[in-house]
Enzyme design. Sequence first.
Site, PDB file in Angstrom:
ATOM      1  N   ARG A 633       0.852  -1.023  -0.140  1.00 16.35           N
ATOM      2  CA  ARG A 633       0.035   0.135   0.073  1.00 16.35           C
ATOM      3  C   ARG A 633       0.804   1.205   0.096  1.00 16.35           C
ATOM      4  O   ARG A 633       1.914   1.232   0.707  1.00 16.35           O
ATOM      5  CB  ARG A 633      -0.651   0.022   1.260  1.00 16.35           C
ATOM      6  CG  ARG A 633      -1.935   0.984   1.284  1.00 16.35           C
ATOM      7  CD  ARG A 633      -2.401   0.893   2.749  1.00 16.35           C
ATOM      8  NE  ARG A 633      -3.460   1.588   2.922  1.00 16.35           N
ATOM      9  CZ  ARG A 633      -4.422   1.546   4.277  1.00 16.35           C
ATOM     10  NH1 ARG A 633      -3.662   0.962   5.122  1.00 16.35           N
ATOM     11  NH2 ARG A 633      -5.495   2.350   4.260  1.00 16.35           N
ATOM     12  N   LYS A 638       3.344  11.063  -3.125  1.00 13.02           N
ATOM     13  CA  LYS A 638       4.414  12.146  -3.203  1.00 13.02           C
ATOM     14  C   LYS A 638       5.490  11.808  -2.696  1.00 13.02           C
ATOM     15  O   LYS A 638       6.889  11.891  -3.186  1.00 13.02           O
ATOM     16  CB  LYS A 638       3.587  13.406  -2.867  1.00 13.02           C
ATOM     17  CG  LYS A 638       4.777  14.523  -3.175  1.00 13.02           C
ATOM     18  CD  LYS A 638       3.880  15.992  -2.945  1.00 13.02           C
ATOM     19  CE  LYS A 638       4.661  17.089  -3.409  1.00 13.02           C
ATOM     20  NZ  LYS A 638       4.137  18.536  -2.889  1.00 13.02           N
ATOM     21  N   GLN A 643      10.897   8.900  -3.012  1.00 13.66           N
ATOM     22  CA  GLN A 643      11.714   7.555  -2.452  1.00 13.66           C
ATOM     23  C   GLN A 643      12.300   6.922  -3.791  1.00 13.66           C
ATOM     24  O   GLN A 643      13.597   6.499  -3.905  1.00 13.66           O
ATOM     25  CB  GLN A 643      11.164   6.827  -1.668  1.00 13.66           C
ATOM     26  CG  GLN A 643      11.323   7.159  -0.199  1.00 13.66           C
ATOM     27  CD  GLN A 643      12.689   7.580   0.607  1.00 13.66           C
ATOM     28  OE1 GLN A 643      13.366   6.595   0.667  1.00 13.66           O
ATOM     29  NE2 GLN A 643      12.849   8.583   0.635  1.00 13.66           N
ATOM     30  N   LYS A 706       5.057  -2.114   2.343  1.00 17.83           N
ATOM     31  CA  LYS A 706       6.000  -2.847   2.171  1.00 17.83           C
ATOM     32  C   LYS A 706       7.645  -2.016   2.359  1.00 17.83           C
ATOM     33  O   LYS A 706       8.413  -2.660   2.677  1.00 17.83           O
ATOM     34  CB  LYS A 706       6.157  -3.634   0.884  1.00 17.83           C
ATOM     35  CG  LYS A 706       5.319  -4.731   0.982  1.00 17.83           C
ATOM     36  CD  LYS A 706       5.383  -5.463  -0.386  1.00 17.83           C
ATOM     37  CE  LYS A 706       4.555  -6.843  -0.293  1.00 17.83           C
ATOM     38  NZ  LYS A 706       4.724  -7.460  -1.732  1.00 17.83           N
ATOM     39  N   GLU A 710      14.276   1.237  -0.226  1.00 19.18           N
ATOM     40  CA  GLU A 710      15.684   0.904  -0.929  1.00 19.18           C
ATOM     41  C   GLU A 710      15.225   0.305  -2.231  1.00 19.18           C
ATOM     42  O   GLU A 710      16.054   0.191  -3.291  1.00 19.18           O
ATOM     43  CB  GLU A 710      16.175  -0.187  -0.233  1.00 19.18           C
ATOM     44  CG  GLU A 710      15.873  -0.274   1.084  1.00 19.18           C
ATOM     45  CD  GLU A 710      16.950  -0.277   2.376  1.00 19.18           C
ATOM     46  OE1 GLU A 710      16.469  -0.168   3.477  1.00 19.18           O
ATOM     47  OE2 GLU A 710      18.072  -0.400   2.159  1.00 19.18           O
TER      48      GLU A 710
END
Lengths: 743, 336
Positions: A633, A638, A643, A706, A710
Amino acid sequence: MTKYIGKSMSRVDGVAKVTGKAKYAAEYSAPDLAYGYVVCSTIAKGKITRINTDEVLQIPGVIQLFTHENRPRLACFDLNYKDQDAPPGSPFRPLRDEKVVYNGQPIALVVAETFEIARYAASLVKVEYEQEDHDTALEHNLHRGRGPKSGVASLLKSPPPKPRGDFEKAFQAAPFKTTGQHIHSVEHHNPIEMFASTVVYEKNGKLTIYDKTQGAPNSQMYVAQVFNLPFKDVRVISPYVGGAFGSGLRPQYQLFLAVLAALELKRSVRVSLTRQQMFTFGHRPATVQNLSLGATADGTLDAIRHDAIAETSRFEDYFEIVVNWSGMLYPAENTKSTYDLVPLDVFTPLDMRAPGGVTGVPALEMEIDELAHKIGMDPIEFRLKNYTEKDMDQDLPFSSKELRECFRQGAERFGWSGRKPEPRSMRRGHTLIGWGMATGIWEASQGPARAEAVLTVNGKLRVTSATADIGTGTYTIMTQIAADTLGMPIEDVIFRLGDSDMPLAPIEGGSWTAATVGTAVKVACEDLGKKLFKMAQKMKNSPFADVKQDDITFADAHIRLKSDPSVAVSLLDIVGTNGGRAVSETSTSLPSMLEQRKYARAAHSAVFVEVEVDEDFGTVRVTRAVTAVAGGRILNPKTARSQIVGGMVWGISKALEEESVMDHQFGRFMNHNLSEYHVAVHADIRELDVIFVEENDTIVNPLGVKGLGEIGIVGMPAAVANAIFHATGKRVRSLPITLDKLL
Amino acid sequence: MNRFSYSRPGNVDTAVGELTRHEGAKFIAGGTNLLDLMKENVERPNHLIDINHLALKTIEDTEDGGLRLGALATNADTAYNDKVESRYPLLSQAILAGASAQLRNMATNGGNLFQRTRCYYFYDTGTPCNKREPGSGCGAFNGFNRIHAILGTSDENPETRCIATHPSDMAVALAALEAIIRVTGPNGERTVPIADFHRLPGNEPWLDTTIQPGELVTAIDLPAKGFPDYYAYIKLRDRQSYAFALVSVAVGLEIENNQITDARIALGGVAHKPWRKPEAEAMLVGKTVTEADFQSVAETILSGAKGYGHNTFKIELAKRAIVRALQRAAKTETES
Ligand SMILES: Cc1cc2nc3c(=O)[nH]c(=O)nc-3n(C[C@H](O)[C@H](O)[C@H](O)COP(=O)(O)OP(=O)(O)OC[C@H]3O[C@@H](n4cnc5c(N)ncnc54)[C@H](O)[C@@H]3O)c2cc1C
Ligand code: SF4
């Protein structure tokens, strides 16, 4: 009720950051503050035989020169020096003794009345050494590889998986195969904010420490244990962090030195590092990987061998999950993998954005591309043919895995169907154009955490947890979660973090903060809601006297009856019954291990890249890239997009530019500044596109997230390298792919 | 960084006088190079003479049809000056290929000429370097020398060895344009052709230029011939911006009726000074654009080039860059 979760929202801390109101560790002051400047060793191995202390102390304004000779007695057990991210071994102790164990080691601290005096005096510190031979080159020491020692950290980082089937036999029989050696250079985190600690020596002798860290409680624990202080006498505060990328997962040496000086001088001290010194501690380790893949005639990936050897220090066994990814991505029947370490005269490597993942996955994904090419299959088709619905090594199904959908949506957005499969087949003048793609994966984890939720007397919701926001948007998403959970307007919600006095949260790393702290925030707000509901029931003429919790909802700062929302009590009225006091609740959230253990949990991505390569010069430009992410989810599209885009930019950097180069004559990193340590600049970045593929997951954690910190970087380097192969026909397996490798 | 005193003279003579009087003093202009070096303890001036208030900021025509660039005009103001853009676009392009917008706003033309090498060892007082610490040895020679020189190096005597490059982009264009540097010193004014301004390391690698202590650069004179029609500046580097040249090439051609009548080729990133080879340039003169053999020109310029391991690729790269720059200047480059 989700009014805010899932909505694009600007950062709640954005204005403070761009107006300079957000203060960083080196910006706090204290009356009578003294300044420390670190002197670093210029040899890699040996002994200090003399330091010209007397001379330095004569410089007006110099207060003290701390070295191994005059440091106070400190804790003597390794255990006291272990922080939350310490790998197995014996942690480095600054100023421990006369031994030098790596080049750049902090060997003295000058403390002076001003920063300038300290820096000047440091330039006059002369150190004599008895030098010993050092060994810093991984390539020359591969034969020394051995398995990592195990320790507490190995609980979180699994060892290489057990072999499956018979790799040798399958590989030998395979009609299509590929073998390659992949070399990854050292990288340093280089967040824009340098490490700094301002240690305020309070009147009562307690310490208030402003530190750059990814976990205030981690620094607190370290200081308390090393200096033998009660936890309550050490408060660590770190509300803003100017990037860290993993470098703040361990306390850095300036913290140790600043505390030591403050305690000895009974005076407040600040120590900040220089950019050059940012190259004198943990780094992403150099790693050499050998991969061999074999496929059957029909394109079934049948055999995978993945061996990695990485560097570590002589004193700690830092290790990464490098060779464990293929079992989560491909259903090959015959596999074998090993992971070894070579101890060298360097500082211990340190987790850096997608540690291990952005080392192992790109190597694997480059060989997958090579194999698909040899078979003559489209890279996506090959991956779809060899798609796994379970984690082969753990033999567990995925809690959710929308990777197929990532391939489909990413390919469509990119226009993949227009690709001519032959390398060098798309060109314009001297410009070779290449399209490449790769898969990314990163594990989704959750840890335990605590949070406190408080409804203040004027009806505001204040939520706290001792986590960190290293620029990822933690402040913002926690505010959203809190607002939605208690049905509060977002303006009335304040989230605070970065203070060891707050309820405990683990270090911010591994993309688990949204899941870990997010769940704690949710639970704390729910618990506060229950408490408020009970209070509402006890109010005079309460409309809820006979109502069950299930029948009410929190909305617009009210508790409302679900069946008739006009039946409501405002939260402000409820807190008003508390005798002028706020209402608070502190809660702990624990991952539901029993349920989670039945599944493999990971975020996935499919990355598509276009490059232009100048045929004569070997210069590469990434002209556009698309990443499709299945990351559960999305709390805030934004900040989530930021990220992923940040990860993509870094992925481009890693593929093409980034490398800390060591001169093995001296065992010293030489390009230790941002002019020569190249990271992508604006001119390197063109069109970047992000797609979030819908993915519902009820298992990973109650929020269904989740973590996105990275996954954005993992797939990128291979996609770039594969695009370069498509453009040029050259398979470069050592990163970064600088122009000389393509001449 | 050491302690230093500071003064801000109002005219050239006072500035020169102060420098002559103070041993260990240095001029400071934009400070973009000097301050970095001071922070690294590479430069340790005890007195800084801030020359930013000298009236040396103008860019104006000279009597012989050339252009005079004030030593204190910024790199940005020079690159975007109308006259420079129209008459010396090669210079404009070269300057804009350097550093970043922020740096170019601070950097001055005089300071740019004097900027010191970016050799990693020169910058790091924890390593040996003959340029910084005469006689201490050359860290780069057996070390990480990716950005180092392939031409005109000094590599025999360990105590004077130096394989550093001059990092400026602007100076490469100035070399092609045959600029004249105007200098004022204790003994008055003199002019120095750009070719004689920087030097090769020889036995004294600690000297970058032929300018004497106490001399101040006041202006850079560009001769009338500016190659505005046929020129190219190619800079090859590790990223698209904010990186020094691995190899750069400045080319200026004069072409009449398809025939090359004058040719200048200067290389950056390959030597201790901008590199020119007159006999290579002569190979082009008199040839038509199509018959000129750019490849042999490139081979001639690189004859005698020597790699030191990490930088050996520069030899081939430089040749390819020369060929491309000639094609681009002659407008025979295939579409890209
Ligand atoms: C990160 C970074 C990247 C860069 N990239 C590039 C690049 O790609 N290409 C490029 O060409 N340059 C590049 N530069 C260098 C930049 O162009 C120089 O730093 C700048 O031109 C120096 O000018 P300044 O006025 O700031 O000199 P200062 O730093 O003020 O002075 C430099 C030296 O010149 C002396 N000096 C200055 N003016 C005079 C004068 N009039 N007479 C006598 N002596 C004088 C000073 O005493 C000092 O020794 C880069 C610099 C940095 C920091
Ligand atoms: S190349 Fe020159 S500047 Fe670099 S280390 Fe050697 S002597 Fe010093």
